[in-house]
Design an enzyme around this catalytic site. Structure first.
Site, PDB file in Angstrom:
ATOM      1  CG  ASP A   1      -0.169  -0.002   2.540  1.00  0.00           C
ATOM      2  OD1 ASP A   1       1.041  -0.309   2.517  1.00  0.00           O
ATOM      3  OD2 ASP A   1      -0.777   0.282   3.578  1.00  0.00           O
TER       4      ASP A   1
ATOM      5  CG  ASP B   1       5.625  -2.068  13.524  1.00  0.00           C
ATOM      6  OD1 ASP B   1       5.299  -2.987  14.301  1.00  0.00           O
ATOM      7  OD2 ASP B   1       4.794  -1.276  13.047  1.00  0.00           O
TER       8      ASP B   1
END
Length: 472
Positions: free
Chosen positions: A288, A366
């Protein structure tokens, strides 16, 4: 070494000649064969020679005797053949060593003659930002060429030492790109057919398919997305994560199943890039993300910096504070070091993956990357204006930050030739020196002295002075 080889060759030749001489003396000194009664050809105390019996009528079996003698001669000839091969081999080595020694002698002679008769060329100066004064001083202090070879050598040594000092100050040839390094782009995909938008931009801006191969790693097993990726043919490499099953998690983490699958997918995909495809680095984007026109130029220029500076552990195309109101649109070329892992289009080296892979988390990778245990005081490089933007409202986070924040991140539209710029200011020592000066010169309401390194760990605020992202 040459004398030793020559001695071995002479010894081998001497042994060969002596062996043949002894053999001839032995054969010539033998009594004639065939008259045993006279002692001819018989061993002293034996009735036969070499075990050969008498034939009919008391005669020696001459045929057997000749065969036996021929076999012995054949053995001796074979031994002589081996000696000749060894001599020939040593002779070739000796000849090569002699030729090399002769060339070295000639080269030394030529160098001495050039030092006496030819003018000395000025040393090559390396251009370093901010070192023009040093270069001028070097030119002014160049000594005239001496007619003595030893003086010429001394000047050459001094020039080399000066150039080495300049290189050491610069620490890395940051203005030279690395065209020979292959930088693959790893696209992490799942069930978004809108991956087409991401791939279209990557292929549009990609300067070379050979230097920037695109590897699309798909999870989820979504058929329509797989067909969309397959429609690009050999423009991309399509790999599929084989383990599509659910992951056993704690009951309270069942709603986070997607985050567990993403971490599993990242681990598998990065292992494919580094261990199966044997690349030394990779740029990771998700399905994306849309990239800027200078996306590839940005990572190409920063690869030497990341490879040479151990205080860095990633390069990111994303600025977390990259909203329109927080960036300077006129400074698209500005780059910074940050203690925060940005992600969203980032470069990773194989050495760093070898460190991270054994302890890779089962979920929330992350956030895990931002922990001090992983960062270890290292920094990332990020731009003033982002080189990626996200268009994915739908995802495992259910778009909770997209409408409020992510959609307002500014994407760079101006191509910046980073590979032609001197990026040495991003090296740790130079960067911190400039950062301290920039912070200290700003008004704080009261003079508290220069900042310490501990205070620099909080780079956004210091002594009441607020520094927005990319302010210097």
């Amino acid at each position: 070494m040459v004398r030793k080889k020559g001695s071995l060759i002479l010894c081998g030749a001497f042994l060969f000649v002596a062996w043949n001489a002894l053999l001839l003396l032995y054969l010539w000194g033998r009594p004639p064969i065939g008259r045993l009664g006279e002692g001819g050809g018989a061993e002293p105390g034996g009735k036969e020679e070499w075990g050969v019996g008498k034939g009919k009528g008391g005669r020696i079996n001459l045929a057997g005797e000749v065969i036996r003698l021929a076999e012995e001669v054949e053995v001796q000839l074979e031994t002589q053949k081996k000696l000749l091969k060894q001599i020939e081999s040593n002779r070739a080595v000796w000849a090569r060593q002699k030729d090399i020694g002769k060339r070295e002698t000639d080269d030394t002679k030529d160098v001495k003659e050039q030092g006496v008769h030819q003018p000395q060329k000025p040393p090559l100066l390396l251009k370093v930002e901010g070192n023009d004064r040093d270069q001028t001083e070097l030119k002014q202090t160049e000594k005239p060429v001496s007619t003595v070879a030893s003086d010429s050598k001394l000047e050459q040594q001094q020039a080399v030492e000066k150039n080495e000092e300049i290189v050491e100050n610069n620490e890395v040839a940051t203005s030279v790109s690395s065209p020979e390094v292959v930088i693959p782009i790893l696209v992490i995909a799942c069930d978004r057919v809108t991956v087409k938008r991401s791939l279209d931009r990557l292929i549009q801006y990609r300067p070379s398919p050979e230097l920037y191969p695109i590897i699309v790693s798909q999870d989820c097993g979504h058929g329509e997305t797989a067909r969309m990726i397959g429609s690009y043919g050999d423009q991309v490499t399509h790999i599929k994560q084989p383990d599509l099953g659910d992951i056993r998690v704690r009951p309270e983490h069942r709603k986070f199943q997607g985050y567990y699958k993403i971490a599993r997918h990242y681990r598998w995909a990065l292992n494919q890039v580094f261990n199966t495809f044997s690349h030394s680095t990779v740029v990771i984007v998700e399905d994306d993300l849309e990239v800027a026109p200078d996306f590839f130029e940005y990572f190409r220029a920063l690869y030497p910096i990341l490879s040479s500076d151990p205080s860095l552990w990633c390069v990111s195309a994303w600025n977390d504070n990259g909203r329109d109101a927080l960036v300077d649109p006129s400074k698209a070329e500005l780059l910074y070091r940050t203690d925060f892992f940005p992600g969203l289009g980032w470069m990773l080296l194989k050495d760093m993956w070898d460190e991270l892979e054994p302890k890779w988390p089962s979920a929330f990778w992350d956030d895990w990357m931002r922990q001090p245990e992983q960062r270890k005081g290292r920094s990332c490089i990020r731009p003033e204006i982002s080189r990626t933007i996200t268009f994915g409202r739908k995802g495992v986070s259910l778009g909770q930050f997209f409408d409020q924040y992510l959609r307002y991140i500014k994407l760079n539209t101006e191509f910046v030739p980073f590979t032609k710029q001197d990026l040495s200011y991003l090296l740790k020592e130079k960067y911190e020196e400039k950062f301290i000066k920039e912070v200290y010169r700003r008004p704080t309401g009261e003079d508290r002295g220069p900042p310490t390194r501990g205070q620099l760990k909080r780079p956004w605020t210091f002594q009441g002075a607020v520094l927005k992202s990319g302010q210097f």
